[in-house]
Design an enzyme around this catalytic site. Structure first.
Site, PDB file in Angstrom:
ATOM      1  N   ARG A 111       0.861  -1.174   0.000  1.00  0.00           N
ATOM      2  CA  ARG A 111       0.000   0.000   0.000  1.00  0.00           C
ATOM      3  C   ARG A 111       0.905   1.233   0.000  1.00  0.00           C
ATOM      4  O   ARG A 111       1.994   1.210   0.570  1.00  0.00           O
ATOM      5  CB  ARG A 111      -0.904   0.015   1.240  1.00  0.00           C
ATOM      6  CG  ARG A 111      -2.057  -0.999   1.187  1.00  0.00           C
ATOM      7  CD  ARG A 111      -3.122  -0.587   0.198  1.00  0.00           C
ATOM      8  NE  ARG A 111      -4.309  -1.458   0.248  1.00  0.00           N
ATOM      9  CZ  ARG A 111      -4.484  -2.500  -0.574  1.00  0.00           C
ATOM     10  NH1 ARG A 111      -3.543  -2.828  -1.435  1.00  0.00           N
ATOM     11  NH2 ARG A 111      -5.593  -3.216  -0.510  1.00  0.00           N
ATOM     12  N   GLU A 141      -4.160   7.710  -4.735  1.00  0.00           N
ATOM     13  CA  GLU A 141      -4.500   6.995  -5.972  1.00  0.00           C
ATOM     14  C   GLU A 141      -5.822   7.533  -6.509  1.00  0.00           C
ATOM     15  O   GLU A 141      -6.747   7.741  -5.744  1.00  0.00           O
ATOM     16  CB  GLU A 141      -4.593   5.491  -5.707  1.00  0.00           C
ATOM     17  CG  GLU A 141      -3.286   4.875  -5.294  1.00  0.00           C
ATOM     18  CD  GLU A 141      -3.352   3.363  -5.109  1.00  0.00           C
ATOM     19  OE1 GLU A 141      -4.382   2.755  -5.452  1.00  0.00           O
ATOM     20  OE2 GLU A 141      -2.374   2.788  -4.615  1.00  0.00           O
ATOM     21  N   HIS A 183      -1.968   0.464  -9.896  1.00  0.00           N
ATOM     22  CA  HIS A 183      -2.533  -0.493  -8.940  1.00  0.00           C
ATOM     23  C   HIS A 183      -3.196  -1.666  -9.678  1.00  0.00           C
ATOM     24  O   HIS A 183      -4.392  -1.916  -9.583  1.00  0.00           O
ATOM     25  CB  HIS A 183      -3.538   0.192  -8.014  1.00  0.00           C
ATOM     26  CG  HIS A 183      -3.781  -0.579  -6.746  1.00  0.00           C
ATOM     27  ND1 HIS A 183      -4.115   0.024  -5.549  1.00  0.00           N
ATOM     28  CD2 HIS A 183      -3.756  -1.901  -6.504  1.00  0.00           C
ATOM     29  CE1 HIS A 183      -4.289  -0.912  -4.619  1.00  0.00           C
ATOM     30  NE2 HIS A 183      -4.072  -2.092  -5.169  1.00  0.00           N
TER      31      HIS A 183
HETATM   32  C1  8YV Z   1      -7.110  -4.255  -5.648  1.00  0.00           C
HETATM   33  C2  8YV Z   1      -5.662  -5.081  -3.870  1.00  0.00           C
HETATM   34  O1  8YV Z   1      -7.123  -3.182  -4.803  1.00  0.00           O
HETATM   35  O2  8YV Z   1      -6.704  -7.093  -3.256  1.00  0.00           O
HETATM   36  C3  8YV Z   1      -6.153  -6.033  -2.856  1.00  0.00           C
HETATM   37  O3  8YV Z   1      -5.960  -5.740  -1.651  1.00  0.00           O
HETATM   38  O4  8YV Z   1      -4.991  -4.149  -3.551  1.00  0.00           O
HETATM   39  C4  8YV Z   1      -5.991  -5.232  -5.304  1.00  0.00           C
HETATM   40  O5  8YV Z   1      -6.330  -6.505  -5.575  1.00  0.00           O
HETATM   41  C5  8YV Z   1      -8.432  -4.875  -5.481  1.00  0.00           C
HETATM   42  O6  8YV Z   1      -8.430  -6.025  -6.214  1.00  0.00           O
HETATM   43  C6  8YV Z   1      -9.529  -3.915  -5.963  1.00  0.00           C
HETATM   44  O7  8YV Z   1     -10.668  -4.625  -6.280  1.00  0.00           O
END
Ligand code: 8YV
Length: 324
Positions: free
Chosen positions: A236, A265, A284
């Site tokens: 993150r 973001e 991301h």
């Molecule tokens: C995406 C992620 O944010 O799974 C998570 O924690 O950071 C990523 O896979 C997520 O998939 C958004 O749908």
């Protein structure tokens, strides 16, 4: 039928499946334009499903009828777990289904950053490839180098597997606890984070965002790394001090960075990270393949159906906090 609020678009087949069980109210994300309508709908719903929106206590307290929430993600930092547990509301998430895809993304970042693939591809596209590549455009090898993983969870293990089996890399890791499987299967070495930072050629952060990991990697930590080190963040954005990273990249404290997550973001195009040749930035996309996102949505829909029927499985992120 119970009312359920869906705040992220999902594949039609899964929407229809959700609609066979619940009265579904749909939002395409949550933003300043639809926030009030979202909060009004939230006041009526017993179930919540989606991702990529702030679900802190100030939002959740507007859901007096909420019985269960299901995030389409493995990360749960957008939710206030303790607040939900105080109301005995389970938060379900999607561990396991995205490990391999996310590890592929991280390795894409490692390879693009080490071999300067984005920078050199842009050079070709912009007509600046005028002679054979010389030393000032050389990248650095990946095979045989030392990969330090901070956060050896399911995804960290999948990354280490690729590195060890595919690239003959030496694996070292720091983690809240030792991981015997990584040591036995991948010959990984457990060590403190400072030693890892000082001795790794590639440093990869894969921890969840928690009060303990927020700001984990800052100016002092970047200064510990090798000047030739390549830093990868797939966790993150708030796990690192982004300003300190920018300084480190601009001043040659480290060689380069590959980033899939950011403090803010979407990352603003005005960010220095969008202008540096030694920074590779992805929007991301860790789990962003058709196959894996369908698997995540299917898992999240199953989780919500089960939770609203009183069946909370190992996919419950705050089970340890709920009333026993
Ligand atoms: C995406 C992620 O944010 O799974 C998570 O924690 O950071 C990523 O896979 C997520 O998939 C958004 O749908």
């Amino acid at each position: 039928m119970k009312k359920v609020l869906l705040y992220k678009p999902i594949p039609e087949q899964e929407l229809k499946r959700l609609q066979t069980h619940f009265d579904v109210i749909q939002f395409d994300g949550v933003n300043t334009l639809n926030q009030e309508a979202f909060l009004t709908a939230l006041s009526e719903t017993e179930g919540l499903i989606g991702a990529s929106a702030d679900m802190s206590s100030s939002v959740l307290e507007r859901a007096p009828k909420l019985k269960a929430a299901s995030t389409i993600s493995v990360g749960t930092d957008q939710y206030d777990l303790a607040y939900l547990a105080n109301r005995n509301i389970p938060l379900m998430h999607t561990p396991g289904v995205l490990n391999e895809t996310t590890a592929d993304t991280i390795f894409t970042l490692i390879m693009c950053t080490a071999r300067r693939a984005v920078e050199l591809s842009n050079m070709v596209r912009e007509g600046r490839w005028t002679k054979s590549i010389g030393e000032n455009h050389f990248g650095t090898d990946i095979h045989g180098k030392t990969l330090g993983i901070i956060g050896m969870g399911r995804i960290g293990y999948a990354i280490a597997k690729r590195a060890h089996l595919g690239f003959d890399m030496k694996i070292q890791y720091s983690n809240r606890s030792q991981k015997p499987d990584a040591e036995q299967d991948l010959n990984a070495t457990y060590m403190d984070m400072e030693s890892l930072l000082k001795t790794s050629d590639f440093v990869c952060v894969m921890t969840p965002l928690t009060p303990e990991t927020e700001g984990l990697i800052g100016k002092a930590e970047f200064a510990m790394m090798k000047k030739s080190a390549i830093f990868i963040n797939g966790s993150r954005g708030k796990v690192i001090d982004e300003s300190a990273l920018i300084d480190a990249l601009e001043n040659g404290v480290i060689r380069a960075a590959g980033l899939d997550v950011f403090d803010v973001e979407p990352l603003p195009a005005s960010s220095p990270l969008c202008k540096m040749d030694n920074a590779v930035v992805f929007p991301h996309i860790g789990s962003a393949t058709s196959e894996t996102r369908l698997a995540m949505v299917t898992c999240a829909v199953d989780n919500l159906i089960n939770a609203l029927n009183g069946d909370i499985s190992e996919n419950c992120a705050n089970l340890h906090l709920l009333e026993k």
